[in-house]
Design an enzyme around this catalytic site. Structure first.
Site, PDB file in Angstrom:
ATOM      1  N   ARG A 146       0.837  -1.199   0.000  1.00  6.50           N
ATOM      2  CA  ARG A 146       0.000   0.000   0.000  1.00  6.50           C
ATOM      3  C   ARG A 146       0.871   1.247   0.000  1.00  6.50           C
ATOM      4  NH1 ARG A 146      -4.806  -1.831   4.268  1.00  6.50           N
ATOM      5  NH2 ARG A 146      -5.224  -3.827   3.234  1.00  6.50           N
ATOM      6  N   ARG A 195       0.824  -6.345  12.674  1.00  4.91           N
ATOM      7  CA  ARG A 195       0.207  -5.726  13.854  1.00  4.91           C
ATOM      8  C   ARG A 195       0.046  -6.746  14.984  1.00  4.91           C
ATOM      9  NH1 ARG A 195      -3.721  -0.645  12.469  1.00  4.91           N
ATOM     10  NH2 ARG A 195      -2.225   0.417  11.107  1.00  4.91           N
ATOM     11  N   SER A 206     -10.292  -6.144  10.166  1.00  3.60           N
ATOM     12  CA  SER A 206     -11.527  -5.509   9.733  1.00  3.60           C
ATOM     13  C   SER A 206     -12.313  -6.527   8.919  1.00  3.60           C
ATOM     14  CB  SER A 206     -11.214  -4.272   8.888  1.00  3.60           C
ATOM     15  OG  SER A 206     -12.376  -3.525   8.624  1.00  3.60           O
ATOM     16  N   ARG A 258       2.251   1.252  10.243  1.00  4.52           N
ATOM     17  CA  ARG A 258       1.739   1.657   8.929  1.00  4.52           C
ATOM     18  C   ARG A 258       2.869   1.520   7.918  1.00  4.52           C
ATOM     19  NH1 ARG A 258      -2.997   4.158   8.114  1.00  4.52           N
ATOM     20  NH2 ARG A 258      -3.128   4.683  10.315  1.00  4.52           N
ATOM     21  N   GLU A 317      -6.482  -1.003  15.535  1.00  5.19           N
ATOM     22  CA  GLU A 317      -7.118  -1.973  14.644  1.00  5.19           C
ATOM     23  C   GLU A 317      -6.126  -3.041  14.208  1.00  5.19           C
ATOM     24  OE1 GLU A 317      -8.158  -2.722  10.148  1.00  5.19           O
ATOM     25  OE2 GLU A 317      -8.023  -0.609  10.706  1.00  5.19           O
TER      26      GLU A 317
END
Length: 427
Positions: free
Chosen positions: A262, A391, A352, A277, A349
């Site tokens: 990403r 994560r 999801s 991130r 988070e």
């Protein structure tokens, strides 16, 4: 993608649903484009019908040796033939405009999704486990990893720039163990089929899941026009693109452990330290393909599968129902799993899980047919992280930190660690 017929029949309901997501009304402009398209199509059909009729009349006129009428009809057919390409091009342009407009509009939320503007309006659905009870000082994962000697951001920056990490030795093995544990759990106990799929895809594939055209800036593109996947959701969901499935074979459940890529466009200044991130990270993805009646129940099941990963790792987390303003583009309802990070003293988070209805299926043209039915229906698609490996690594490092700086390996990961029970400082 939305159904323009449904929008025509329910314009107020469509705009009201978009308003819940903070979007402007769209029905009037969409219906105007659709009416223009339908008018052009009708004109083309009328011209085609007249051309066919006139062609027959030419034969009749010639049979009656009425040369004047025959020539007049031939001129009419020629005019129609000359006019049709322009109208066909207009049809293509208007259809393209309508499809492009539809492709940029987010999915509409289910009725039970809380209405809100942003993450502050999300609702806690359940809380699982307890925060660590130890008394020593909490540290962030990058402090732990660097002190142990197995996490190197400087060398990663030398190789690739910012938002990359080099892991070595025991922490690299821990990352691998987490991914293997997740994929084994989902395939052996949760009924998902493991898939090894491409990491580069065509634009059409990303269009199918809703990543294109709206979110191109978030993607890495190759020089030959392909894209690196931002998540294995893209490939797993598109496995059924363009197909008609037997309803009896649904649901289909796929999982993959892959890198994700990403660009993190728009995230400048956010989570710049550490691994939270990244441009490249491992993730265990879950995708389900269901019929229309089963998708809501499947959403609960998928979320439970993702939760089980964190339960077995002994991590404290909460499950959030996202409000309308915080949901992803293609979702109708989303649960976020937020794991407790002692070093940050907050929840972050880690997974999801979303149900998309037939939103993606319309873009992919993925359908199913019931036994004995002639008509087909669009499948429903769901996707979720089961979970984000990087994560999860962060959570394990911060929650299993010992007072001497070492990190205890969670019991469930011991079979993957080659006899290692603690991560200790490099000699």
């Amino acid at each position: 993608m939305h159904d323009i017929k449904w929008i025509r029949d329910n314009p107020e309901a469509f705009d009201a649903a978009l308003a819940k997501r903070g979007a402007e009304p769209q029905s009037a402009s969409l219906i105007a484009l659709d009416e223009k398209r339908r008018s052009v199509i009708q004109t083309l059909q009328d011209m085609q019908s007249r051309r066919n009729t006139a062609s027959k009349e030419i034969g009749a006129a010639m049979a009656q040796k009425n040369a004047e009428l025959a020539e007049k009809l031939k001129a009419e057919v020629a005019d129609i033939k000359d006019s049709m390409p322009k109208l066909e091009e207009e049809d293509r342009q208007v259809t393209s405009q309508l499809n492009d407009a539809l492709s940029r509009i987010p999915n509409i939320p289910l009725d039970d999704v809380p209405v809100g503007k942003d993450e502050n309006d999300n609702v806690v659905t359940r809380v699982v486990g307890q925060k660590p009870g130890w008394n020593h000082e909490a540290k962030e994962h990058f402090e732990i990893g660097e002190a142990l000697g197995y996490m190197d951001f400087d060398r990663a920056a030398k190789l690739s720039g910012s938002r990359f990490t080099v892991l070595t030795s025991q922490i690299a093995r821990l990352e691998r163990a987490l991914g293997q544990f997740m994929i084994d759990l989902h395939t052996r106990e949760h009924g998902y089929t493991e898939v090894s799929s491409p990491l580069m895809v065509r634009a059409e594939t990303l269009y199918g899941t809703g990543n294109l055209p709206k979110f191109e800036e978030d993607l890495f593109k190759t020089t030959d026009g392909r894209y690196l996947i931002p998540t294995a959701e893209v490939t797993l969901t598109n496995l059924v693109g363009g197909e008609i499935l037997d309803q009896e074979k649904l649901p289909l459940r796929f999982t993959a452990l892959t890198p994700s890529f990403r660009s993190e466009a728009g995230s400048a200044g956010r989570d710049t330290r550490g691994m939270l991130r990244q441009h490249q990270f491992w993730k265990c993805e879950l995708v389900s393909i269901t019929d229309a009646e089963s998708s809501i129940a499947e959403h609960e099941r998928m979320t439970a599968c993702a939760e089980e990963v964190l339960k077995r790792l002994g991590l404290h987390f909460r499950t959030m129902t996202l409000c309308t303003g915080d949901m992803g583009f293609g979702a109708r309802k989303t649960y976020d799993l937020e794991v407790w990070l002692p070093g940050q003293n907050t929840y972050r988070e880690i997974s999801s899980c979303s149900v998309c209805g037939d939103f993606q299926a319309r873009r992919m043209d993925a359908r199913y047919r019931g036994k004995g039915d002639k008509a087909t229906k669009f499948v429903h698609t769901l996707n979720g992280s089961g979970t984000a490996v990087g994560r999860c690594l962060i959570a394990v490092l911060e929650n299993y930190l010992n007072d001497d700086g070492s990190v205890t390996i969670p019991d469930v990961l011991l079979p993957y660690m080659g006899g290692l029970t603690r991560i200790e400082k490099a000699a």
